[in-house]
Design a protein around this motif. Structure first.
Motif, mmCIF file in Angstrom:
data_model
loop_
_atom_site.group_PDB
_atom_site.id
_atom_site.type_symbol
_atom_site.label_atom_id
_atom_site.label_comp_id
_atom_site.label_asym_id
_atom_site.label_seq_id
_atom_site.Cartn_x
_atom_site.Cartn_y
_atom_site.Cartn_z
ATOM 1 N N HIS A 289 0.944 -1.220 0.033
ATOM 2 C CA HIS A 289 0.114 -0.155 0.112
ATOM 3 C C HIS A 289 0.903 1.405 0.041
ATOM 4 O O HIS A 289 2.111 1.193 0.292
ATOM 5 C CB HIS A 289 -0.923 0.123 1.297
ATOM 6 N N ASP A 290 0.268 2.498 -0.257
ATOM 7 C CA ASP A 290 0.814 3.464 -0.572
ATOM 8 C C ASP A 290 1.352 4.404 0.905
ATOM 9 O O ASP A 290 0.657 5.241 1.247
ATOM 10 C CB ASP A 290 0.156 4.663 -1.184
ATOM 11 N N LEU A 291 2.316 3.635 1.709
ATOM 12 C CA LEU A 291 2.576 4.210 3.088
ATOM 13 C C LEU A 291 4.107 4.517 2.937
ATOM 14 O O LEU A 291 5.007 3.916 2.229
ATOM 15 C CB LEU A 291 2.207 3.083 3.867
ATOM 16 N N THR A 292 4.587 5.438 3.761
ATOM 17 C CA THR A 292 5.782 5.794 3.863
ATOM 18 C C THR A 292 6.804 4.881 4.893
ATOM 19 O O THR A 292 6.252 4.819 5.928
ATOM 20 C CB THR A 292 6.165 7.350 4.490
ATOM 21 N N PRO A 293 7.687 4.178 4.314
ATOM 22 C CA PRO A 293 8.193 3.220 5.152
ATOM 23 C C PRO A 293 9.196 3.957 6.204
ATOM 24 O O PRO A 293 9.687 5.011 6.152
ATOM 25 C CB PRO A 293 9.402 2.625 4.230
ATOM 26 N N HIS A 294 9.584 3.363 7.358
ATOM 27 C CA HIS A 294 10.249 3.753 8.566
ATOM 28 C C HIS A 294 11.774 3.893 7.693
ATOM 29 O O HIS A 294 12.318 3.287 6.904
ATOM 30 C CB HIS A 294 10.428 2.785 9.660
ATOM 31 N N ASP A 295 12.514 4.871 8.462
ATOM 32 C CA ASP A 295 13.677 5.298 7.953
ATOM 33 C C ASP A 295 14.824 4.170 8.330
ATOM 34 O O ASP A 295 15.047 4.101 9.591
ATOM 35 C CB ASP A 295 14.184 6.643 8.581
ATOM 36 N N PRO A 296 15.344 3.524 7.560
ATOM 37 C CA PRO A 296 16.534 2.558 8.082
ATOM 38 C C PRO A 296 17.733 3.180 8.626
ATOM 39 O O PRO A 296 18.325 2.472 9.604
ATOM 40 C CB PRO A 296 17.151 1.915 6.757
ATOM 41 N N GLU A 297 17.936 4.452 8.551
ATOM 42 C CA GLU A 297 19.165 5.237 8.948
ATOM 43 C C GLU A 297 18.929 5.175 10.489
ATOM 44 O O GLU A 297 20.300 5.250 11.307
ATOM 45 C CB GLU A 297 19.149 6.667 8.601
ATOM 46 N N GLN A 298 17.857 5.175 11.097
ATOM 47 C CA GLN A 298 17.648 5.242 12.786
ATOM 48 C C GLN A 298 18.457 4.125 13.219
ATOM 49 O O GLN A 298 19.168 4.205 14.489
ATOM 50 C CB GLN A 298 16.167 5.105 12.832
ATOM 51 N N PHE A 299 18.170 2.936 12.825
ATOM 52 C CA PHE A 299 18.867 1.655 13.503
ATOM 53 C C PHE A 299 20.259 1.535 12.891
ATOM 54 O O PHE A 299 20.888 0.756 13.635
ATOM 55 C CB PHE A 299 18.038 0.333 13.167
ATOM 56 N N ARG A 300 20.707 2.070 12.001
ATOM 57 C CA ARG A 300 22.157 1.972 11.555
ATOM 58 C C ARG A 300 22.922 3.185 12.753
ATOM 59 O O ARG A 300 24.126 2.811 12.946
ATOM 60 C CB ARG A 300 22.410 2.663 10.150
#
Length: 319
Positions: A289-300
């Protein structure tokens, strides 16, 4: 709007008629969530939550029902699913698997305070103490066995530095956890971020969204919680929240010597788990669905902080 399958009032009213939950007054779609359709349902007797399952392995839903029933029976603050007059919880509505839950009080804490951290640590410690005896079984779908094959899928999208970081970490986990004594096992929430809890002020209203629930290392669950609840934006651990949560947890379930030894590595593994899963959503398997994914950078950032600064000393439980 995270309602992917709209429902009409007559559909919901007919569905409710199978339960001893009162007659429909109103139904409202919930604009949150990323996988399922959720509705707030008001009857003339109570407030409920109706969930339609849009994605995932539907054959695993009985595991989640059994786990929530078990935890509810042990008086944990979870939304035990409603069962109909024949004792059945899992139904089909609009062609989708459907469950009906009590609506628990509270809202998600955006910046948890020390009292809320203590409440969560206490609840998670109680949950893990009883979940060790839960008879159901569902292997952890995001543990080291998942990291090994899946991290190869994202390497091409990473800088050479990040490729080396991810490959080195996975290799380190293999070596460490392959030789570690067995860690205590039980049923896990598997995704106990702030937005999967409800607080009414400083009082915990409930732990929700158990759809990553599984069985495995209890320490895995605890590390996920600390990496979210006790972490600053720069990835470093906040000592006060860290200690409040872990003291309350250990008052209910003290960590074993093997868990204390594995703790720094488990913090790193669970940080990489979310870095990888978010990278997969961005680059390999975008949401349906047209949803914004969570930012991977946070857990990097979290992983880099754990490598640079290590884990904080583990406190003992409260007396």
């Amino acid at each position: 709007m995270a309602v992917f399958t709209p429902l009409t009032d007559p559909q919901v009213a007919e569905f409710l008629s199978r339960f001893d939950a009162g007659s429909l007054v109103s139904v409202e779609g919930v604009p949150a969530g990323t996988e399922n359709s959720t509705f707030f349902v008001t009857t003339d007797r109570r407030e409920l939550v109706l969930t339609l399952f849009e994605q995932g392995e539907h054959e695993e839903l009985p595991f989640f029902v059994d786990l929530l029933d078990y935890l509810d029976e042990h008086r944990l603050p979870v939304p035990g699913p409603l069962h109909d007059r024949d004792g059945v919880a899992l139904h089909t509505l609009a062609g989708k698997p459907a469950l009906l839950f009590p609506r628990l009080p509270g809202k998600h804490p955006k910046a948890p305070n020390l009292a809320q951290c203590r409440e969560l640590g206490d609840a998670l410690g109680r949950m893990h103490a009883v979940s060790r005896h839960f008879p159901g079984h569902r292997p952890n779908p995001r543990d080291l066995h998942w990291l090994l094959p899946m991290h190869h899928k994202v390497l091409v999208y990473l800088s050479p530095e990040d490729q080396a970081l991810m490959k080195d970490e996975v290799e380190t986990y293999q070596g460490f956890f392959g030789d570690t004594p067995d860690l205590p096992q039980g049923a896990l929430h598997g995704d106990l971020f702030r937005d999967n809890t409800l607080f009414d002020g400083d009082r915990l209203g409930g732990l929700i969204d158990f759809y990553n629930g599984c069985t495995g290392d209890l320490l895995f669950d605890l590390a996920i919680v600390v990496n979210d609840w006790a972490t600053e934006p720069d990835g470093r651990l906040d000592p006060a929240r860290h200690d409040a949560l872990l003291r309350a947890y250990q008052a209910r379930r003290p960590l074993t010597a093997a868990e204390r030894e594995a703790w720094p590595m488990m913090l790193r593994l669970t940080a990489l788990r979310y870095w990888l899963s978010r990278l997969l959503v961005v680059y390999v398997d975008p949401p349906a669905h047209d949803l914004t994914p969570h930012d991977p950078e946070q857990f990097r950032t979290v992983l880099k902080a754990r490598l640079e600064h290590g884990a904080l000393p583990l406190p003992e439980g409260d007396a």
